[in-house]
Design an enzyme around this catalytic site. Structure first.
Site, mmCIF file in Angstrom:
data_model
loop_
_atom_site.group_PDB
_atom_site.id
_atom_site.type_symbol
_atom_site.label_atom_id
_atom_site.label_comp_id
_atom_site.label_asym_id
_atom_site.label_seq_id
_atom_site.Cartn_x
_atom_site.Cartn_y
_atom_site.Cartn_z
ATOM 1 N N GLU A 108 -7.414 2.948 4.983
ATOM 2 C CA GLU A 108 -7.084 1.739 5.726
ATOM 3 C C GLU A 108 -5.943 1.988 6.698
ATOM 4 O OE1 GLU A 108 -8.173 -1.103 1.933
ATOM 5 O OE2 GLU A 108 -6.090 -0.925 2.529
ATOM 6 N N CYS A 122 0.296 0.578 11.215
ATOM 7 C CA CYS A 122 0.661 1.294 9.990
ATOM 8 C C CYS A 122 -0.458 2.287 9.667
ATOM 9 C CB CYS A 122 0.834 0.253 8.879
ATOM 10 S SG CYS A 122 1.339 0.955 7.332
ATOM 11 N N CYS A 129 -2.351 8.872 -3.542
ATOM 12 C CA CYS A 129 -0.989 9.413 -3.463
ATOM 13 C C CYS A 129 -0.615 9.917 -4.839
ATOM 14 C CB CYS A 129 -0.013 8.314 -3.032
ATOM 15 S SG CYS A 129 1.673 8.944 -2.811
ATOM 16 N N CYS A 133 4.576 5.914 -7.620
ATOM 17 C CA CYS A 133 5.576 4.834 -7.710
ATOM 18 C C CYS A 133 4.986 3.643 -8.469
ATOM 19 C CB CYS A 133 6.021 4.415 -6.317
ATOM 20 S SG CYS A 133 6.689 5.782 -5.378
ATOM 21 N N CYS A 136 3.557 0.428 -6.528
ATOM 22 C CA CYS A 136 2.676 0.625 -5.368
ATOM 23 C C CYS A 136 1.215 0.725 -5.799
ATOM 24 C CB CYS A 136 3.094 1.896 -4.637
ATOM 25 S SG CYS A 136 1.996 2.341 -3.286
ATOM 26 N N CYS A 351 2.546 -4.151 2.684
ATOM 27 C CA CYS A 351 3.083 -2.897 2.125
ATOM 28 C C CYS A 351 2.744 -2.804 0.653
ATOM 29 C CB CYS A 351 4.611 -2.885 2.178
ATOM 30 S SG CYS A 351 5.288 -2.965 3.784
#
Ligand code: SAH
Ligand code: SF4
Length: 361
Positions: A108, A122, A129, A133, A136, A351
């Site tokens: 995305e 963005c 990933c 975290c 996230c 975010c």
């Protein structure tokens, strides 16, 4: 669960090993063309323009190259990039581009309207990933791979196509899916391509790379490309930060800040320290006071990001009064503070809400 998996490659389907010309910087492309096909530097420049300025997706479109050259290129090389599956538009005008790699991975990119018709894009750097975290959503996907430079660049080229004459992408932020510095070489190549005056021609001042703090790569980045840097600090003690961002156990706050103090910042630039605010976790006045001390002497500004929830998230967003009180402590200590209430939440574009799934989560 099966919905979360990308479309697998067909059994026996050949992997295309021809060089991807769209992933090459202008210098590399010109050199490849000279070495492999004996073509002049001028042809390399023309080809680069076709790919990055005119956004050609096939060699057949490159009408000022000879038919013979186009035929050779189609045999010996390929044009990498992404397919655009869909564009979702949020109530506040934020658009989410749903894109797909040739291997079927979904990623995305988000177009965020700012003041005066300018748009901030963005960009994603990886499929998934591995930093992990806890706040996230992207961390919930296993890391499949880093995107190639052409897949990163193509997000920007698609945005230009989708926007047409309506608006222009003024700023690029590498804050989508993935940790850019875990895909270092491809990210740096994408930056060089996007900053090329014969291509999309972004000024280095208009590009920001955000990192969770991969220290050895940070040390290289400042010397390789002079873009803006944002660092996801997100905590005021090592104990807190290690619980939220596992790589803090490898490179702790002190090591990270020492690296940032030595970072070769161009004149008049500051590092953005990002701080995701999690209710009852890192949002107290004591946290703000510890931050004031930690950041002393660092050329930085602070960006507070109230947590964006996702289903099943173990955190909550602090009340606006708590965010303001936290910001005031930093401002009173003369830090520049911005508060980022993310846009596009209703389409899962804020975010930490990107997971490559077409449904708004
Ligand atoms: N991997 C890079 C860039 C992508 S994340 C990095 O971590 O910096 C971009 C920003 O979104 C980071 O500052 C991250 O801390 C923040 N973020 C992640 N999940 C979030 C959430 N659920 N709510 C608010 N911000 C979040
Ligand atoms: Fe990766 Fe950044 Fe998400 Fe952490 S916040 S898991 S580094 S994308």
């Amino acid at each position: 669960m099966s919905q979360r998996l990308p479309t697998p490659r067909e059994p026996g389907e050949a992997v295309d090993t021809r060089p991807d010309l769209k992933a090459m910087t202008r210098l590399a492309l010109t050199a490849w063309l000279a070495d492999h096909l004996g073509e002049s530097r001028f042809r390399g420049e023309q080809l680069f323009r076709w790919l990055h300025d005119k956004r050609a997706r096939s060699f057949a479109e490159m009408t000022n190259l000879s038919k013979r050259l186009r035929a050779r290129l189609s045999e010996d090389a390929r044009i990498g990039g992404l397919d655009l599956d869909d564009v979702r538009v949020a109530k506040d005008g934020t658009r989410k581009l749903l894109l797909r790699t040739a291997a079927g991975d979904r990623i995305e990119s988000v177009l965020i309207p700012m003041d005066e018709g300018r748009i901030t894009q963005c960009v994603s750097s990886q499929v998934g990933c591995k930093i992990g975290c806890k706040f996230c959503l992207t961390a919930r996907m296993p890391l499949r791979r880093g995107l190639s430079a052409s897949e990163i660049v193509d997000q920007v080229l698609w945005a230009r196509q989708v926007l047409g004459d309506e608006a222009r992408v003024a700023n690029l932020v590498y804050m989508g899916m993935g940790e850019p510095l875990d895909n270092y070489d491809n990210v740096v190549a994408s930056l060089r391509i996007l900053m090329d005056e014969r291509g999309a021609n972004f000024s280095s001042r208009r590009i920001t790379v955000s990192s969770s703090g991969v220290v050895p790569k940070l040390e290289r980045l400042g010397h390789d490309v002079p873009v803006n840097l944002a660092i996801s600090l997100n905590a005021s003690t090592d104990e807190q930060r290690s619980a939220l961002i596992p790589i803090n156990r490898v490179w702790n706050i002190e090591t990270l800040l020492r690296t940032l103090r030595a970072y070769p910042l161009p004149p008049r630039r500051r590092i953005t320290m990002e701080y995701v605010m999690l209710a009852g976790v890192n949002d107290t006045a004591d946290d703000a006071r510890r931050l004031v001390k930690l950041l002393k002497g660092l050329r930085c500004k602070v960006n507070l990001i109230p947590f964006n929830p996702w289903p099943g998230a173990p955190f909550g967003r602090p009340a606006p009064a708590a965010v303001d009180a936290f910001g005031k402590i930093l401002r009173d200590a003369r830090y520049t503070v911005t508060i980022r209430y993310s846009k596009g939440e209703d389409i899962g574009a804020a975010c930490g809400q990107l997971d490559g799934q077409p449904e708004a989560s």
